[in-house]
Design an enzyme around this catalytic site. Structure first.
Site, PDB file in Angstrom:
ATOM      1  N   SER A   1     -10.011  -0.009   7.222  1.00 51.46           N
ATOM      2  CA  SER A   1      -9.414   0.044   5.885  1.00 51.46           C
ATOM      3  C   SER A   1      -8.776  -1.237   5.370  1.00 51.46           C
ATOM      4  O   SER A   1      -8.450  -1.323   4.193  1.00 51.46           O
ATOM      5  CB  SER A   1      -8.363   1.148   5.834  1.00 51.46           C
ATOM      6  OG  SER A   1      -9.005   2.362   5.537  1.00 51.46           O
TER       7      SER A   1
ATOM      8  N   LYS B   1       0.857  -1.195   0.000  1.00 52.55           N
ATOM      9  CA  LYS B   1       0.000   0.000   0.000  1.00 52.55           C
ATOM     10  C   LYS B   1       0.890   1.240   0.000  1.00 52.55           C
ATOM     11  O   LYS B   1       1.918   1.283   0.690  1.00 52.55           O
ATOM     12  CB  LYS B   1      -0.905  -0.029   1.238  1.00 52.55           C
ATOM     13  CG  LYS B   1      -1.913   1.114   1.317  1.00 52.55           C
ATOM     14  CD  LYS B   1      -2.845   0.940   2.527  1.00 52.55           C
ATOM     15  CE  LYS B   1      -3.852   2.079   2.648  1.00 52.55           C
ATOM     16  NZ  LYS B   1      -4.730   1.937   3.836  1.00 52.55           N
TER      17      LYS B   1
ATOM     18  N   SER C   1      -9.718   2.174   2.931  1.00 50.32           N
ATOM     19  CA  SER C   1      -8.809   2.822   2.023  1.00 50.32           C
ATOM     20  C   SER C   1      -7.846   1.873   1.311  1.00 50.32           C
ATOM     21  O   SER C   1      -7.302   2.240   0.272  1.00 50.32           O
ATOM     22  CB  SER C   1      -7.999   3.883   2.773  1.00 50.32           C
ATOM     23  OG  SER C   1      -7.199   3.292   3.775  1.00 50.32           O
TER      24      SER C   1
HETATM   25  N1  GLN Z   1     -13.068   4.859   6.276  1.00 52.69           N
HETATM   26  C1  GLN Z   1     -12.474   5.326   7.483  1.00 52.69           C
HETATM   27  C2  GLN Z   1     -12.008   6.745   7.298  1.00 52.69           C
HETATM   28  O1  GLN Z   1     -12.297   7.283   6.307  1.00 52.69           O
HETATM   29  C3  GLN Z   1     -11.351   4.428   7.911  1.00 52.69           C
HETATM   30  C4  GLN Z   1     -10.138   4.568   7.074  1.00 52.69           C
HETATM   31  C5  GLN Z   1      -8.990   3.732   7.527  1.00 52.69           C
HETATM   32  O2  GLN Z   1      -9.154   2.730   8.218  1.00 52.69           O
HETATM   33  N2  GLN Z   1      -7.797   4.167   7.148  1.00 52.69           N
HETATM   34  O3  GLN Z   1     -11.386   7.325   8.113  1.00 52.69           O
END
Ligand code: GLN
Length: 476
Positions: A168, A69, A144
């Site tokens: 995420s 990632k 994400s």
């Molecule tokens: N969707 C959540 C956010 O927008 C979690 C994102 C994540 O786990 N990095 O913050």
């Protein structure tokens, strides 16, 4: 016999060539990678082949192709966090996990797309591109870590690294029909991970099977003094635990997670999993996590507050892109940040700065931290009676690209079942448990006691072994 699905019999160079060719073919439709280091990956593969031919294998991950990632530092590779502000940045050093995986002989392959600075649930906030779900190209892969999930599901790497601040790893794993594990807070060092919300972030594996994820976790977990939250402990032998015979566990079903808001097909798939565990002698109990309703509001105070502070380092002065129009120091900050960050990141910085500002700190940040403790206590109380919790990973099926991008609240609500796990610092795993009538993967989540990844992995393996979801692949 190896428990993992990694192909260590074929030459790594041959395998890498095949993966590069597959990416050339599929990437125009999927868009999982921001950058592909083909030449460098082939060199890593050649080194692995040479080592292994000389009888000097570095272990079970030698020659395994791991996608990364785009917020984890790998020396000499670009790192952008899918943001314009880091467009031309190259990592000068290896993250702890990159060091560990290199020492295990893994090939670090590519830079996988994500929501900008990991803020989002669909990969749509990436500055560079949208990633498409391999099961339905009109839908998002989740986020994400959507690039990681899509690349694994489409066979463009053997396993991938993701990060999870509020869901995420688990939500994209569910959306793409793979396994994703967010470890206990403190189990895997974040040294070299671009920080989003430091009291929540964890790095974890995203793979085709439970054992694949266990093998990667085994290589990455353990103390690192460069991350002050890294726990001093002896890492359990997850792989041997997986090889042992299964033992029935006590499974809790949090009643707040089994509500009308869940898609009926997801509910049915999770109910079937519960029946399966019952048939294997597991005790099933309803439990309650009474502060569940506060999880999203608490997260959207704490995460943006920490992000506003973490992201202040991207200032146009040091390693970030500097606006060519900036004439004064003030303009260097304002224009560089104004042009460099996308609108979701700006929204978070504004929310966070507001919550931390004098006069509001006690009312928002401090209060949220107190409620966070109540949320953690709910889990610890539930774990007095059960060994793991079983829930849907997401309330809905993967949504269409564009469907929620202009509606932040509905996007935030997608994480309703995953966010509490980060707030409580617990391990959580998502794995495939069915398909919708339209052929979209469905994920279920197992939540474990702090540092009890072993029970989580074993419980997941029991289900995986008795079903064939891991053998289903998107037709591309
Ligand atoms: N969707 C959540 C956010 O927008 C979690 C994102 C994540 O786990 N990095 O913050």
């Amino acid at each position: 016999m190896s428990l993992t699905t990694f192909d260590t019999a074929t030459s790594a160079v041959e395998k890498m060539r095949a993966i590069i060719a597959r990416c050339d073919e599929l990437e125009p439709r999927i868009g999982a990678f921001i950058h592909r280091n083909a030449e460098d990956a082939l060199a890593q593969a050649a080194a692995s082949d040479e080592r292994r031919a000389a009888g000097k294998s570095l272990g079970p991950l030698d020659g395994v192709i791991v996608g990364v990632k785009d917020l984890i530092s790998v020396k000499g590779h670009p790192l952008s966090c899918a943001s314009r502000i880091l467009e031309n940045y190259v990592s000068p050093y290896d993250a702890h996990v990159a060091e560990k995986l290199k020492a295990a002989g893994a090939i670090l392959w590519g830079r996988l797309n994500m929501d900008e600075f990991a803020m989002g649930s669909s990969c749509e906030t990436s500055y560079f591109q949208k990633t498409h779900n391999p099961w339905d190209l009109e839908r998002t892969p989740g986020g994400s870590s959507g690039g990681s999930a899509a690349a694994v599901a489409a066979g463009m790497c053997e396993i991938a690294l993701g990060s999870d601040t509020g869901g995420s790893i688990r939500q994209p794993a569910a959306y793409c029909g793979i396994v994703g594990l967010k470890p206990t807070y403190g189990l895997v060092s974040r040294y070299g991970l671009a920080a989003f919300a430091s009291s929540l972030d964890q790095i974890g594996p995203m793979g085709r099977t439970v054992a694949d994820c266990a093998a990667l976790l085994q290589a990455m977990a353990g103390h690192d003094e460069r991350d002050s939250t890294s726990l001093k402990l002896t890492v359990p032998d997850y792989m041997s635990a997986l090889a042992e015979p299964e033992k029935p566990v006590r499974i809790g079903l949090p009643k707040e997670y089994y509500t009308d808001g869940v898609d009926p097909e997801i509910r049915a798939a999770v109910d079937a999993a519960v029946e399966f565990y019952k048939s294997r002698g597991c005790e099933i109990k309803e439990v309650s996590l009474p502060h569940t309703d506060y999880a999203i509001p608490v997260y959207y105070i704490i995460a943006p507050a920490e992000a506003s502070s973490n992201l202040s380092r991207y200032d146009g002065v040091r390693y970030t892109r500097r606006s060519p129009d900036a004439k004064t120091t003030y303009e260097v900050y304002c224009k560089s940040r104004g042009e460099g960050f996308g609108s979701e990141v700006k929204r978070r910085i504004l929310l966070g700065s507001y919550a931390l500002s004098s006069g509001y700190y006690d009312a928002y940040y401090l209060r949220a931290q107190k409620v966070r403790t109540l949320i953690r206590n709910d889990f610890l109380k539930a774990f007095e009676d059960v060994d793991v919790l079983l829930t849907p990973t997401t309330p809905h099926h993967p949504f269409r690209i564009g469907e929620k991008v202009d509606d932040p609240l509905s996007m935030y609500l997608e994480d309703i079942f995953t966010i509490s796990v980060n707030l409580a610092g617990l391990p959580g795993l998502s794995m495939p448990c069915g398909f919708s009538s339209g052929g979209l993967p469905i994920g279920m989540q197992l939540i474990g006691k702090p540092l009890d990844e072993t029970t989580l992995l074993k419980t997941a393996k029991t289900f995986e072994q008795a079903h064939n979801f891991k053998d289903a692949h998107p037709s591309l």
